[in-house]
Design a protein around this motif. Structure first.
Motif, PDB file in Angstrom:
ATOM      1  N   ILE A 160      22.648  32.746  44.586  1.00 26.03           N
ATOM      2  CA  ILE A 160      22.551  32.854  45.702  1.00 26.03           C
ATOM      3  C   ILE A 160      21.362  32.006  46.429  1.00 26.03           C
ATOM      4  O   ILE A 160      20.048  32.251  46.092  1.00 26.03           O
ATOM      5  CB  ILE A 160      21.970  34.384  46.084  1.00 26.03           C
ATOM      6  CG1 ILE A 160      23.019  35.455  45.509  1.00 26.03           C
ATOM      7  CG2 ILE A 160      21.855  34.525  47.630  1.00 26.03           C
ATOM      8  CD1 ILE A 160      22.418  36.870  45.465  1.00 26.03           C
ATOM      9  N   GLY A 161      22.016  30.996  46.852  1.00 26.95           N
ATOM     10  CA  GLY A 161      20.891  29.828  47.258  1.00 26.95           C
ATOM     11  C   GLY A 161      20.330  29.358  46.054  1.00 26.95           C
ATOM     12  O   GLY A 161      20.486  29.266  45.025  1.00 26.95           O
ATOM     13  N   GLU A 162      19.076  28.710  46.578  1.00 26.31           N
ATOM     14  CA  GLU A 162      18.129  28.194  45.549  1.00 26.31           C
ATOM     15  C   GLU A 162      16.923  29.076  45.266  1.00 26.31           C
ATOM     16  O   GLU A 162      16.031  28.596  44.617  1.00 26.31           O
ATOM     17  CB  GLU A 162      17.812  26.966  46.044  1.00 26.31           C
ATOM     18  CG  GLU A 162      18.985  25.847  45.880  1.00 26.31           C
ATOM     19  CD  GLU A 162      18.489  24.300  46.154  1.00 26.31           C
ATOM     20  OE1 GLU A 162      17.427  23.800  45.831  1.00 26.31           O
ATOM     21  OE2 GLU A 162      19.171  23.771  47.119  1.00 26.31           O
ATOM     22  N   SER A 163      17.139  30.417  45.428  1.00 29.43           N
ATOM     23  CA  SER A 163      15.732  31.010  45.500  1.00 29.43           C
ATOM     24  C   SER A 163      15.618  31.623  44.062  1.00 29.43           C
ATOM     25  O   SER A 163      14.462  32.137  43.825  1.00 29.43           O
ATOM     26  CB  SER A 163      16.069  32.410  46.469  1.00 29.43           C
ATOM     27  OG  SER A 163      17.168  33.076  45.956  1.00 29.43           O
ATOM     28  N   GLY A 164      16.691  31.502  43.142  1.00 31.11           N
ATOM     29  CA  GLY A 164      16.576  32.012  41.926  1.00 31.11           C
ATOM     30  C   GLY A 164      17.334  33.405  41.844  1.00 31.11           C
ATOM     31  O   GLY A 164      17.585  34.026  40.864  1.00 31.11           O
ATOM     32  N   ARG A 165      17.565  33.853  42.959  1.00 30.36           N
ATOM     33  CA  ARG A 165      18.331  35.159  43.088  1.00 30.36           C
ATOM     34  C   ARG A 165      19.741  34.888  42.605  1.00 30.36           C
ATOM     35  O   ARG A 165      20.360  33.773  42.931  1.00 30.36           O
ATOM     36  CB  ARG A 165      18.557  35.750  44.358  1.00 30.36           C
ATOM     37  CG  ARG A 165      16.976  36.160  44.944  1.00 30.36           C
ATOM     38  CD  ARG A 165      16.927  37.056  45.927  1.00 30.36           C
ATOM     39  NE  ARG A 165      17.806  38.176  45.748  1.00 30.36           N
ATOM     40  CZ  ARG A 165      18.316  38.979  46.560  1.00 30.36           C
ATOM     41  NH1 ARG A 165      18.494  38.769  48.090  1.00 30.36           N
ATOM     42  NH2 ARG A 165      19.011  40.042  46.280  1.00 30.36           N
ATOM     43  N   ALA A 166      20.680  35.941  42.013  1.00 28.74           N
ATOM     44  CA  ALA A 166      21.892  35.677  41.659  1.00 28.74           C
ATOM     45  C   ALA A 166      22.293  37.286  41.621  1.00 28.74           C
ATOM     46  O   ALA A 166      21.782  38.236  41.633  1.00 28.74           O
ATOM     47  CB  ALA A 166      22.079  35.124  40.347  1.00 28.74           C
ATOM     48  N   GLU A 167      23.671  37.229  41.670  1.00 33.69           N
ATOM     49  CA  GLU A 167      24.463  38.535  41.635  1.00 33.69           C
ATOM     50  C   GLU A 167      25.672  38.502  40.589  1.00 33.69           C
ATOM     51  O   GLU A 167      26.186  37.409  40.257  1.00 33.69           O
ATOM     52  CB  GLU A 167      25.084  39.033  42.978  1.00 33.69           C
ATOM     53  CG  GLU A 167      26.150  38.084  43.305  1.00 33.69           C
ATOM     54  CD  GLU A 167      26.831  38.210  44.750  1.00 33.69           C
ATOM     55  OE1 GLU A 167      26.818  39.504  45.062  1.00 33.69           O
ATOM     56  OE2 GLU A 167      27.353  37.441  45.194  1.00 33.69           O
ATOM     57  N   VAL A 168      25.701  39.525  39.874  1.00 34.20           N
ATOM     58  CA  VAL A 168      26.777  39.863  38.716  1.00 34.20           C
ATOM     59  C   VAL A 168      28.173  39.933  39.704  1.00 34.20           C
ATOM     60  O   VAL A 168      28.119  40.852  40.474  1.00 34.20           O
ATOM     61  CB  VAL A 168      26.541  40.967  37.811  1.00 34.20           C
ATOM     62  CG1 VAL A 168      27.842  41.152  36.935  1.00 34.20           C
ATOM     63  CG2 VAL A 168      25.289  40.866  37.024  1.00 34.20           C
ATOM     64  N   LEU A 169      29.243  39.202  39.462  1.00 31.62           N
ATOM     65  CA  LEU A 169      30.300  39.557  40.327  1.00 31.62           C
ATOM     66  C   LEU A 169      31.192  40.646  39.772  1.00 31.62           C
ATOM     67  O   LEU A 169      31.230  40.737  38.440  1.00 31.62           O
ATOM     68  CB  LEU A 169      31.327  38.223  39.865  1.00 31.62           C
ATOM     69  CG  LEU A 169      30.525  36.891  40.770  1.00 31.62           C
ATOM     70  CD1 LEU A 169      31.393  35.659  40.662  1.00 31.62           C
ATOM     71  CD2 LEU A 169      30.028  37.143  42.240  1.00 31.62           C
ATOM     72  N   ALA A 170      31.760  41.464  40.588  1.00 32.13           N
ATOM     73  CA  ALA A 170      32.914  42.345  40.330  1.00 32.13           C
ATOM     74  C   ALA A 170      33.967  42.002  39.469  1.00 32.13           C
ATOM     75  O   ALA A 170      34.419  42.719  38.462  1.00 32.13           O
ATOM     76  CB  ALA A 170      32.921  43.337  41.574  1.00 32.13           C
ATOM     77  N   GLU A 171      34.372  40.969  40.144  1.00 37.09           N
ATOM     78  CA  GLU A 171      35.584  40.220  39.599  1.00 37.09           C
ATOM     79  C   GLU A 171      35.137  38.861  39.055  1.00 37.09           C
ATOM     80  O   GLU A 171      34.731  38.018  40.077  1.00 37.09           O
ATOM     81  CB  GLU A 171      36.600  40.063  40.244  1.00 37.09           C
ATOM     82  CG  GLU A 171      37.287  41.810  40.540  1.00 37.09           C
ATOM     83  CD  GLU A 171      37.863  42.165  39.091  1.00 37.09           C
ATOM     84  OE1 GLU A 171      38.454  41.340  38.510  1.00 37.09           O
ATOM     85  OE2 GLU A 171      37.833  43.188  38.878  1.00 37.09           O
ATOM     86  N   PRO A 172      35.419  38.374  37.770  1.00 40.58           N
ATOM     87  CA  PRO A 172      35.055  36.731  37.661  1.00 40.58           C
ATOM     88  C   PRO A 172      35.798  35.874  38.767  1.00 40.58           C
ATOM     89  O   PRO A 172      36.897  36.232  38.968  1.00 40.58           O
ATOM     90  CB  PRO A 172      35.569  36.581  36.265  1.00 40.58           C
ATOM     91  CG  PRO A 172      35.462  37.979  35.580  1.00 40.58           C
ATOM     92  CD  PRO A 172      35.876  38.934  36.811  1.00 40.58           C
ATOM     93  N   ILE A 173      35.538  34.759  38.885  1.00 36.85           N
ATOM     94  CA  ILE A 173      35.908  33.641  39.617  1.00 36.85           C
ATOM     95  C   ILE A 173      36.503  32.707  38.704  1.00 36.85           C
ATOM     96  O   ILE A 173      35.830  32.081  37.805  1.00 36.85           O
ATOM     97  CB  ILE A 173      35.006  32.990  40.695  1.00 36.85           C
ATOM     98  CG1 ILE A 173      34.444  33.971  41.694  1.00 36.85           C
ATOM     99  CG2 ILE A 173      35.790  31.661  41.359  1.00 36.85           C
ATOM    100  CD1 ILE A 173      33.335  33.348  42.605  1.00 36.85           C
ATOM    101  N   VAL A 174      37.801  32.540  38.610  1.00 36.38           N
ATOM    102  CA  VAL A 174      38.438  31.445  37.710  1.00 36.38           C
ATOM    103  C   VAL A 174      38.258  30.055  38.208  1.00 36.38           C
ATOM    104  O   VAL A 174      38.723  29.716  39.557  1.00 36.38           O
ATOM    105  CB  VAL A 174      39.827  31.775  37.401  1.00 36.38           C
ATOM    106  CG1 VAL A 174      40.560  30.717  36.786  1.00 36.38           C
ATOM    107  CG2 VAL A 174      40.394  32.977  36.750  1.00 36.38           C
ATOM    108  N   ALA A 175      37.547  29.164  37.788  1.00 33.57           N
ATOM    109  CA  ALA A 175      37.017  28.083  38.272  1.00 33.57           C
ATOM    110  C   ALA A 175      37.959  26.825  37.817  1.00 33.57           C
ATOM    111  O   ALA A 175      38.129  25.895  38.405  1.00 33.57           O
ATOM    112  CB  ALA A 175      35.460  27.871  38.086  1.00 33.57           C
TER     113      ALA A 175
END
Length: 126
Positions: free
Chosen positions: A93-108
């Motif tokens: 989440i931005g460059e703040s060092g914050r992040a979230e575990v995704l409910a569903e993975p994103i196929v990249a």
């Protein structure tokens, strides 16, 4: 048969605006997972012959956590067809060092490739 690798994507791996990581990053990790799969399946690192398809479907960004899967799709006498998939499982989440575990993975990224084991290895196993 499959193997799965997980790793954190460092911000230093991002090369483009928006903290985007280049597509070659995915392909390098596919090589590592493919080598691991070959060792598990054949007891040899194998030699990678090439990709028959590569799809870049969503961005990978610095700060993400990803998983890479290599799955054996077909096995010939010496050739091994492998399906690869890179999924984002945590998103920065931005460059703040914050992040979230995704409910569903994103196929990249998805790809299919072929590895080849040496002829003498086939002869040893017959």
């Amino acid at each position: 048969m499959k193997v799965v690798h997980q790793r954190y994507v460092a911000y230093s791996d991002a090369h483009y605006a928006g903290n985007l990581v280049d597509g070659a990053y995915s392909l390098k990790l596919f090589g590592d997972a493919g080598t691991h799969l070959a060792i598990v399946g054949d007891g040899h690192e194998s030699l990678f012959a090439g990709y028959s398809s590569v799809e870049f479907l969503a961005p990978v960004r610095g700060g993400d956590v990803i998983e890479v899967e290599a799955r054996l799709a077909a096995k010939g006498t010496r050739s091994r067809t492998v399906d690869f998939e890179l999924r984002v499982i945590c998103r920065s989440i931005g460059e703040s060092g914050r992040a979230e575990v995704l409910a569903e993975p994103i196929v990249a990224t998805r790809a299919r490739g072929t590895g080849v084991i040496p002829a003498d290895l086939v002869e040893e196993n017959q």
